[in-house]
Design a protein around this motif. Sequence first.
Motif, PDB file in Angstrom:
ATOM      1  N   PRO A  73     -37.978  -2.125  47.300  1.00  0.00           N
ATOM      2  CA  PRO A  73     -37.211  -1.516  48.389  1.00  0.00           C
ATOM      3  C   PRO A  73     -36.226  -2.491  49.034  1.00  0.00           C
ATOM      4  O   PRO A  73     -35.091  -2.121  49.320  1.00  0.00           O
ATOM      5  CB  PRO A  73     -38.297  -1.079  49.375  1.00  0.00           C
ATOM      6  CG  PRO A  73     -39.466  -0.771  48.490  1.00  0.00           C
ATOM      7  CD  PRO A  73     -39.412  -1.838  47.414  1.00  0.00           C
ATOM      8  N   VAL A  76     -32.930  -2.792  47.054  1.00  0.00           N
ATOM      9  CA  VAL A  76     -31.981  -1.676  47.132  1.00  0.00           C
ATOM     10  C   VAL A  76     -31.618  -1.350  48.576  1.00  0.00           C
ATOM     11  O   VAL A  76     -30.859  -0.425  48.835  1.00  0.00           O
ATOM     12  CB  VAL A  76     -32.517  -0.408  46.419  1.00  0.00           C
ATOM     13  CG1 VAL A  76     -32.723  -0.675  44.949  1.00  0.00           C
ATOM     14  CG2 VAL A  76     -33.771   0.118  47.073  1.00  0.00           C
ATOM     15  N   THR A  80     -37.737   3.342  48.187  1.00  0.00           N
ATOM     16  CA  THR A  80     -37.720   3.754  46.786  1.00  0.00           C
ATOM     17  C   THR A  80     -38.846   4.730  46.457  1.00  0.00           C
ATOM     18  O   THR A  80     -38.765   5.439  45.467  1.00  0.00           O
ATOM     19  CB  THR A  80     -37.837   2.538  45.847  1.00  0.00           C
ATOM     20  OG1 THR A  80     -39.055   1.854  46.131  1.00  0.00           O
ATOM     21  CG2 THR A  80     -36.659   1.603  46.009  1.00  0.00           C
ATOM     22  N   ASP A  81     -39.911   4.749  47.256  1.00  0.00           N
ATOM     23  CA  ASP A  81     -41.043   5.620  46.976  1.00  0.00           C
ATOM     24  C   ASP A  81     -41.775   5.982  48.258  1.00  0.00           C
ATOM     25  O   ASP A  81     -41.789   5.213  49.212  1.00  0.00           O
ATOM     26  CB  ASP A  81     -42.054   4.933  46.044  1.00  0.00           C
ATOM     27  CG  ASP A  81     -41.507   4.765  44.649  1.00  0.00           C
ATOM     28  OD1 ASP A  81     -41.438   5.767  43.929  1.00  0.00           O
ATOM     29  OD2 ASP A  81     -41.139   3.629  44.295  1.00  0.00           O
TER      30      ASP A  81
END
Length: 138
Positions: A73, A76, A80-81
């Motif tokens: 995470p 980016v 992310t999830d």
Amino acid sequence: MPHSSAVIPCLRYADPKAAIRFLTQAFGFVEKLVVRGPDGGVIHAELVYGEGETRGLVMLGGADRTFFDMRLPEQVRGVTDCIYVVVADADAHCATARAAGAEVLEGPLDRDYGSREYVARDPGGYLWDFGTYDPWKG
């Protein structure tokens, strides 16, 4: 030999040892398997939550291991999830998570679909949604 299907999240952490410590202390996961490399680092780990037919599992490893193009995470600069975990008492679970240092982003609160839940972020940047709604029970 009977075969059962399962969906198992696989996460990467910059510090998998710290992630294991956090996930067990804050969220109540239990170590099932931890495979260490020659340097003592975590190559692969499996953590379980719950018991019997209601148990779940998450696998994790270090960010230094290349697995396709998975990103953390923080790499980016976003989420992310989000992993959803069924719990019996969201308020008590949240209190334990807070006491262990979890960053609670929302709740506990009641959802329109009948769940009592809260959302927390772990130190690796992943979101965890803990709630009483059990999709297998309808």
